[in-house]
Design a protein around this motif. Sequence first.
Motif, PDB file in Angstrom:
ATOM      1  N   GLN A 139       7.914  20.069   5.791  1.00 43.68           N
ATOM      2  CA  GLN A 139       6.629  19.359   5.794  1.00 43.68           C
ATOM      3  C   GLN A 139       5.938  19.594   7.129  1.00 43.68           C
ATOM      4  OE1 GLN A 139       5.405  17.340   3.281  1.00 43.68           O
ATOM      5  NE2 GLN A 139       7.133  17.941   2.004  1.00 43.68           N
ATOM      6  N   ASP A 188       2.801  19.179   8.324  1.00 38.51           N
ATOM      7  CA  ASP A 188       1.972  18.112   8.888  1.00 38.51           C
ATOM      8  C   ASP A 188       2.817  16.966   9.416  1.00 38.51           C
ATOM      9  OD1 ASP A 188      -0.593  18.763   6.477  1.00 38.51           O
ATOM     10  OD2 ASP A 188      -0.674  19.114   8.644  1.00 38.51           O
ATOM     11  N   GLU A 189       3.853  16.601   8.684  1.00 37.16           N
ATOM     12  CA  GLU A 189       4.663  15.452   9.081  1.00 37.16           C
ATOM     13  C   GLU A 189       5.356  15.667  10.415  1.00 37.16           C
ATOM     14  OE1 GLU A 189       5.578  13.624   4.695  1.00 37.16           O
ATOM     15  OE2 GLU A 189       7.264  13.912   6.081  1.00 37.16           O
ATOM     16  N   VAL A 190       5.897  16.853  10.611  1.00 34.32           N
ATOM     17  CA  VAL A 190       6.575  17.117  11.886  1.00 34.32           C
ATOM     18  C   VAL A 190       5.582  16.996  13.039  1.00 34.32           C
ATOM     19  CG1 VAL A 190       7.813  18.828  13.236  1.00 34.32           C
ATOM     20  CG2 VAL A 190       8.288  18.595  10.790  1.00 34.32           C
ATOM     21  N   GLN A 211       2.741  15.218  13.029  1.00 33.73           N
ATOM     22  CA  GLN A 211       2.317  13.812  13.167  1.00 33.73           C
ATOM     23  C   GLN A 211       3.395  12.991  13.874  1.00 33.73           C
ATOM     24  OE1 GLN A 211       1.685  13.436   9.035  1.00 33.73           O
ATOM     25  NE2 GLN A 211      -0.414  14.241   9.136  1.00 33.73           N
ATOM     26  N   LEU A 212       4.643  13.277  13.545  1.00 35.18           N
ATOM     27  CA  LEU A 212       5.747  12.570  14.177  1.00 35.18           C
ATOM     28  C   LEU A 212       5.746  12.788  15.691  1.00 35.18           C
ATOM     29  CD1 LEU A 212       7.859  10.869  12.763  1.00 35.18           C
ATOM     30  CD2 LEU A 212       9.411  12.800  12.813  1.00 35.18           C
ATOM     31  N   ALA A 213       5.257  13.942  16.101  1.00 35.97           N
ATOM     32  CA  ALA A 213       5.172  14.252  17.529  1.00 35.97           C
ATOM     33  C   ALA A 213       3.879  13.722  18.139  1.00 35.97           C
ATOM     34  CB  ALA A 213       5.273  15.761  17.735  1.00 35.97           C
ATOM     35  N   GLY A 232       0.881  14.403  17.012  1.00 37.26           N
ATOM     36  CA  GLY A 232      -0.097  15.471  17.012  1.00 37.26           C
ATOM     37  C   GLY A 232      -1.097  15.409  15.880  1.00 37.26           C
TER      38      GLY A 232
END
Lengths: 413, 421
Positions: A63, A65-67, A69-71, A73
């Motif tokens: 995923q 986008d998820e990685v 967003q988790l950062a 970003g």
Amino acid sequence: MIEFKTYKLTNGLRVIVDEDDTTPLVAFNLLYDVGARDENENQTGFAHLFEHLMFSGSKNVSQFDEVVQLAGGNNNAFTSNDITNYYITLPAQNIETAFFVDSDRMNSLDVSSKSIDVQRNVVIEEFNQRYLNQPYGDAMLLFRPLVYKSHPYSWATIGKEVSHIENATHEDVVRFYKKHYNPENAILTISGNVKAEEMFMLAEKWFGSIKSKGNYKRKLPVEPEQNEYRKLEVEKNVPVDAIYMGFVMCGRTGNDYYAIDLLSDILSRGDSSRLHQHLVKDREIFSSINAYITGSLDKGIFIISGKLMKGVSLEVAEQHVFEELKSIENVTENELVKVKNKSISSHKFGEVSNLNRAMNLSYYQLLGDINLVNRQNELYDSVSLSDINRVAKSLFKKEKANVLYYRSKNTNV
Amino acid sequence: MIPEIKVPSAIALQKINTFQLSNGIPLYYINSSHLEVIEIQFVFDAGAWFQKKALQARLSAGLIFDGLNNKSSKEISEFFDYYGTFFSAQADKDYATVTLYATVDKLKEVMLLFEEVIKAPVYPQSEIDKALKQLKQEHQVNLEKNAYLARVNFQNRLFGNDHPYGKMLSVNDFEKISREDLLSYYNNFFRPDNCKLFISGKVDDSVLNLMNNHFGTNWDVKGNLMKETKYEVNSEVSSCYIEKSEALQSAIRIGGVTIDRNHEDFNNLQIVNTILGGYFGSRLMKNIREDKGYTYGIGSGLVALKNASYFTINTEVKASVTQQAIDEIYKEIDLLKAEYVSEKEINLVRNYLIGELYRSVDGPFNLMEKWKGLILNGFDHQKFDKLFKVLNDITPEIIKEISNRYYDTNNMLELIVGKNK
């Protein structure tokens, strides 16, 4: 002045770093040297469709986008006739996450049939929302093939027609990926609260072992010289008539690029510009009018487009525009200084954002001379009044004109 | 293999500096000495909320650069353009804002003219006539845009036609506005006792003195500062369908009036809104775009105006799946109300929103926008700093509770512009 450091990996990836400790963030910008001009004419809209597919997940990142967003970003991308550009902005302490996700999708993108099906539909809706379901939305789709008879700029980035997107197969997608998404085709720029040496080490760590999957030597058909006036008329469901007039000009690295850009400003940048004052304010021929250049890498278009005031005929409007183009021969030093000042001013405002600086650095590297990023003001400043006159004379010939009459069906409303 | 993610810690909002002009105008500024540019904003409490006639706010703001006693519109723009200065003047629902963008080396040259523009615009009749002609035509083009129709009709049904947030522009309005209307609006609202200044970029003492010299004195006022009128909201909550026979897509808007910024639940509602439709990985995006491919984009938002707040879910979908898209929207809302959001998802949204907070205050211009929002709504830095705590404290229980309290699907306005088949 932007200060930067550069580095090149053995596999051809170019890395540029602009250190900036006034921000806690970092912009990570990856530009691929592939755009709509590299498409097959029976498979248009592909570079853009592929841009969507780059978010489907890769070998180690299911995923994307998820990685990010988790950062903490945010990320996005865009495609043009010349390039496909991906960017992430995130807190500087998580910069390695950007290296991780972008190297993974350059190397091992995972495109399933399901993602292709979905993104096909999404892109078709984009086609509808931005081009087909908007008044005047399809104007450029009609205008481009009028101007370009051989060159792939004859189709827009979204594609010539919806069916090309509908017919894209899994095989086509894989072939495109292997051909274009390679380290030697990519330029990475990082701008923010980082240290260049560390970024070069991370580039080696994450991108160093990526091997090229393909081989692409760009060889595009040359657009032949135009020697006849061309006109296209269409009738559409819009409230007022509009006109689009275009003249082929040099590409981004052409010597006259800066003079032509300033010429478009003299004509229509700001309320005191010629077209606005004469044709909107004084004679009320148009309710709005714009002169701008496409700025493409290969031969571009100098476009004048406007919406006519009700009651004015397209023929009369076209005539007035040609008269304005001819009257450039009396352009004054004052007008030139004015547009130069505006240009310098926008460049200064443009340098405030890290993301903007990163995009520009990647782009000038692509042009072949990264130092151009700090030479823009000087190059614009070196344009003389006689340059302006010369380029206007050579551009605006009747037999070099391409004209689209975009008529309103409702002439009596 | 996967790089470690360090969750950014809370950041305190960088301070803003204040300075008071001799006549009492508050000036807020942020100084970034390494820049060569400056942005100056005058904000007046003079948005559409205050007007008695359609277009009054918009034109009183929009035409402020279009004529002085001894200078024509053309001469004014010529002058600013020559010095590489950009300007804009517009009015939204609550405020009128006049902005100047300049490079530091040219600021002094343009200040005198800028002073005259702010203090003594004359609104020439010929400029008004031209503007009305153009705006009327622009309006006709707008009426062909589904997204525009959806937005204005939605606000109209939400607030009522007699409410300034709901009133729709009609083609007759262009005939009814006069020069007198603009002059009186200017006198009543564009005044030093109704104004705040926000300046960012390279702002040193010489800039502050320049501003004080030009705007801190000799600014006479005519008439009185108008008092606000109170308005009642008259919501028509139901379905509304505006057909566009040739439409390839339908614009959908669903939503309603909601709590305002001062309410203790507001920050939590913002987080719930993000989960529902406030970012690319939201419930709505994942379902309606990424899974079904119905649309190029779908989102939800909280619109917090000065005197009311509302939430809205909006999208443009393929016409043939209009009803299916609506069903999926309600399905996602019901899901949020019925089931607990996982810790994993909360963590994702938390980290993303912290990143967004960082981005929202990055650089002097973004920082100023953030401060402007706080100051105009009567808040201080604590309102911003508190967000990190709210993000830290949110739980699945709170999300479920907030969703149930504020998303009443029986009482939502549902609007379609396009084709329902």
